[in-house]
Design a protein around this motif. Structure first.
Motif, short mmCIF file in Angstrom:
data_model
loop_
_atom_site.label_atom_id
_atom_site.label_comp_id
_atom_site.label_asym_id
_atom_site.label_seq_id
_atom_site.Cartn_x
_atom_site.Cartn_y
_atom_site.Cartn_z
N SER A 12 -0.13 -8.17 5.49
CA SER A 12 -0.19 -6.72 5.29
C SER A 12 0.58 -6.06 6.42
O SER A 12 0.95 -6.70 7.41
N GLN B 84 1.18 -1.83 8.37
CA GLN B 84 0.93 -0.39 8.41
C GLN B 84 2.03 0.26 9.21
O GLN B 84 2.34 -0.18 10.33
N ARG B 85 2.64 1.32 8.67
CA ARG B 85 3.70 2.03 9.37
C ARG B 85 3.20 3.34 9.95
O ARG B 85 2.33 4.00 9.38
N ALA C 126 -4.47 2.16 14.25
CA ALA C 126 -4.02 0.77 14.08
C ALA C 126 -4.99 -0.24 14.66
O ALA C 126 -4.69 -1.44 14.67
N GLN D 180 3.93 1.64 1.03
CA GLN D 180 4.87 1.73 2.14
C GLN D 180 5.96 0.68 1.97
O GLN D 180 5.76 -0.36 1.36
N ASP E 222 0.81 -1.21 0.00
CA ASP E 222 0.00 0.00 0.00
C ASP E 222 0.86 1.27 0.00
O ASP E 222 0.60 2.22 0.74
N TYR F 50 -5.46 -3.73 13.39
CA TYR F 50 -4.34 -4.66 13.54
C TYR F 50 -4.30 -5.32 14.91
O TYR F 50 -3.90 -6.49 15.02
#
Length: 231
Positions: A113, A115-116, A176, A71, A69, A179
């Motif tokens: 997946s 996310q940062r 988040a 990132q 995505d 997650y």
């Protein structure tokens, strides 16, 4: 190959460890595997442990990062590989907290997946101390999780480290939530910032396991070298 080197490039320079002794060193003699070396990333979903290392232009090998995505995983890929190497059937979320924080969904040895977030960088830009008060951190975290859109206004009137850290982490945890909600969470990281994140998660009723950052890094690179067939 009896001796080889793990190296990681970061903003402060390069850190190196001799393998298999895991001793941190200042100079390298021998084959090097670099984390953060600019290799083309692997797209998700894919195995947590890469099936091959990438040959570096100046010699040595590169540990390929992950892409999702828009990132790039920024070093989290090696820590995730280290945990998966010892726990191949584990399902849950690995949160790697360093210069940036990566929330990584792992299932049956694959990365699904991630996310940062740049919460730690924001804290550094605001010159937030690690000497925070637990009660103030919890209060700010709970308030900002309820109204994350008011983060900037909340930071403007916050005057202590606990409130600032709580506000920043509250915004991250709110974003988040997909997650960590209902998931097993492993937190990889060290220091007071990682302690603050663990405190925030426990306040949401999330059971958190902890793992050492360097241990996971070196285990991940060693696992990739093994799958690669050695150096």
């Amino acid at each position: 190959m009896s001796k080889w080197i793990v190296a990681e490039r970061h903003k402060g320079g390069v850190s190196m460890w001799e393998m298999p002794s895991r001793q941190e060193i200042s100079g390298a003699e021998g084959p090097i595997v670099m984390v953060g070396g600019g290799a083309a990333p692997r797209s998700l979903p894919c195995t947590a442990i890469p099936d091959r290392l990438v040959s570096g232009e100046g010699g040595g090998w590169l540990f390929p990062p992950l892409a999702w995505d828009g990132q790039v995983s920024d070093g989290a890929e090696a820590r995730v590989a280290g945990f998966v190497a010892a726990n191949p059937n584990w399902d849950g979320v690995i949160c790697v907290m360093g210069a940036s924080t990566a929330w990584v969904h792992v299932s049956a040895g694959e990365v699904i997946s991630f996310q940062r977030f740049v919460t730690a960088q924001l804290a550094a830009a605001l010159d937030v101390s690690d000497d925070w008060d637990e009660d103030r951190l919890r209060a700010a975290l709970d308030e900002v999780m309820t109204r994350p859109e008011r983060l900037a206004a909340y930071l403007a009137r916050a005057g202590d480290a606990g409130t600032l850290w709580g506000a920043l982490l509250g915004a991250e945890l709110a974003a988040a939530r997909p997650y960590w909600l209902g998931q097993q969470v492993l937190l990889v990281g060290a220091g007071r910032s990682a302690d603050a994140l663990a405190l925030g998660l426990s306040g949401q009723g999330v059971p958190v396991e902890r793992a050492d950052d360097t241990d996971m890094l070196l285990a991940g690179v060693a696992a990739a070298v093994s799958v690669h067939g050695g150096l």
